[in-house]
Enzyme design. Sequence first.
Site, PDB file in Angstrom:
ATOM      1  N   ASN A  17       0.868  -1.173   0.000  1.00  0.00           N
ATOM      2  CA  ASN A  17       0.000   0.000   0.000  1.00  0.00           C
ATOM      3  C   ASN A  17       0.909   1.228   0.000  1.00  0.00           C
ATOM      4  OD1 ASN A  17      -1.796   2.057   0.451  1.00  0.00           O
ATOM      5  ND2 ASN A  17      -2.246   1.487   2.584  1.00  0.00           N
ATOM      6  N   LYS A  19       0.113   4.257  -0.385  1.00  0.00           N
ATOM      7  CA  LYS A  19      -0.535   5.478   0.144  1.00  0.00           C
ATOM      8  C   LYS A  19      -0.291   6.648  -0.820  1.00  0.00           C
ATOM      9  CE  LYS A  19       0.180   3.521   4.670  1.00  0.00           C
ATOM     10  NZ  LYS A  19       0.164   3.705   6.092  1.00  0.00           N
ATOM     11  N   HIS A 103      -9.421   1.229   5.120  1.00  0.00           N
ATOM     12  CA  HIS A 103      -8.128   1.423   5.783  1.00  0.00           C
ATOM     13  C   HIS A 103      -8.307   2.386   6.960  1.00  0.00           C
ATOM     14  CE1 HIS A 103      -3.978   2.622   6.495  1.00  0.00           C
ATOM     15  NE2 HIS A 103      -3.626   1.516   5.873  1.00  0.00           N
ATOM     16  N   GLU A 105      -6.625   4.781   7.955  1.00  0.00           N
ATOM     17  CA  GLU A 105      -6.423   6.208   7.623  1.00  0.00           C
ATOM     18  C   GLU A 105      -7.682   6.791   7.002  1.00  0.00           C
ATOM     19  OE1 GLU A 105      -2.784   5.727   5.423  1.00  0.00           O
ATOM     20  OE2 GLU A 105      -1.744   5.246   7.286  1.00  0.00           O
ATOM     21  N   GLU A 175      -5.196  -5.044  10.979  1.00  0.00           N
ATOM     22  CA  GLU A 175      -4.216  -3.974  11.143  1.00  0.00           C
ATOM     23  C   GLU A 175      -4.483  -3.219  12.449  1.00  0.00           C
ATOM     24  OE1 GLU A 175      -2.344  -2.880   7.129  1.00  0.00           O
ATOM     25  OE2 GLU A 175      -3.986  -1.511   7.491  1.00  0.00           O
ATOM     26  N   GLY A 181       2.471   2.396  10.709  1.00  0.00           N
ATOM     27  CA  GLY A 181       3.368   3.524  10.485  1.00  0.00           C
ATOM     28  C   GLY A 181       4.075   3.992  11.738  1.00  0.00           C
ATOM     29  N   SER A 221       3.686  -2.089  10.355  1.00  0.00           N
ATOM     30  CA  SER A 221       5.147  -2.068  10.502  1.00  0.00           C
ATOM     31  C   SER A 221       5.807  -3.410  10.161  1.00  0.00           C
ATOM     32  CB  SER A 221       5.529  -1.599  11.911  1.00  0.00           C
ATOM     33  OG  SER A 221       5.010  -0.298  12.142  1.00  0.00           O
TER      34      SER A 221
HETATM   35  C1  PEP Z   1      -0.735   0.179   6.226  1.00  0.00           C
HETATM   36  O1  PEP Z   1      -0.844   1.379   6.034  1.00  0.00           O
HETATM   37  O2  PEP Z   1      -1.605  -0.616   5.812  1.00  0.00           O
HETATM   38  C2  PEP Z   1       0.438  -0.280   6.957  1.00  0.00           C
HETATM   39  C3  PEP Z   1       0.434  -1.491   7.433  1.00  0.00           C
HETATM   40  O3  PEP Z   1       1.456   0.633   7.100  1.00  0.00           O
HETATM   41  P1  PEP Z   1       2.912   0.361   7.739  1.00  0.00           P
HETATM   42  O4  PEP Z   1       3.434  -0.919   7.120  1.00  0.00           O
HETATM   43  O5  PEP Z   1       3.726   1.552   7.348  1.00  0.00           O
HETATM   44  O6  PEP Z   1       2.719   0.212   9.197  1.00  0.00           O
END
Ligand code: PEP
Length: 264
Positions: A17, A19, A103, A105, A175, A181, A221
């Site tokens: 992803n 973003k 998601h 976000e 998640e 992040g 992460s």
């Molecule tokens: C995400 O945005 O779906 C995500 C898992 O981000 P990150 O890997 O940066 O934590």
Amino acid sequence: MNANPNPRTRRPLIAANWKMHKTVAEARAFLEAFLPLVRDVQGAEIAIAPPFTALQTVGELLRDTGIALAAQDVFYEPQGAYTGEISPPMLRELGCRYVIVGHSERRQLFREDDALVRRKLEAVFEHGLVPILCVGETLEERRAGRTEAVLERQLRAAVEGLSAEWVGELVVAYEPVWAIGTGETASPQDAEAGAKFLRSWIRELFGAGTAERVRVQYGGSVKPENARELMTENVDGALVGGASLDPQKFAGIVKEAAAAVSIS
Ligand code: PEP
């Protein structure tokens, strides 16, 4: 090395992803470096979700590679006066297979609620695409012992009443919001507990056959260093943000995850 890869019937999905990162030129440069690195990978499916502006170029560059194209979001209507929005048929036309829906976000920054996520998810299925449904608890919810209640609420709102056939196709990304992040990864035990809970809830509502088909990813992460240990019994791949922007790191994650499982 893991001498005893985790056996399963589901093919793990490792999805990038990006973003709001990468211009078309940057997306091209990424693929030039990335594609040779994963040419020999077997046992895991790869998907890349670039920004809308790079979908066409990335789709063309992925043709015949076996790597799937994904979108980061969608609107639920097929067309109409919805300034700024993108519809499922538009994504299909560009060759998308997957669409990320809900998601955290989008839920937090753009106020998407469970009802909107549900409408988007249904529209994705109706147009022959596969949703990657993101669910996860905030740190506050976790500390309050509400993780399972939150996961159940988000999943129920998204899929209750849908056909078992659709639900079997679904990809759910567990998640935990506190791990996205932040550099703070859930432990393999936490990832497994969340994935197992989601699968058993699907089993209750849709039966064992459907629950066995659903792929549950972990996201938060993920990096090459932790990808392998996170592929526990009920975790079928990863949704990767930050580390997916770097071709070496993303290829490392794909290889580690693929090495951790054996498909029967
Ligand atoms: C995400 O945005 O779906 C995500 C898992 O981000 P990150 O890997 O940066 O934590």
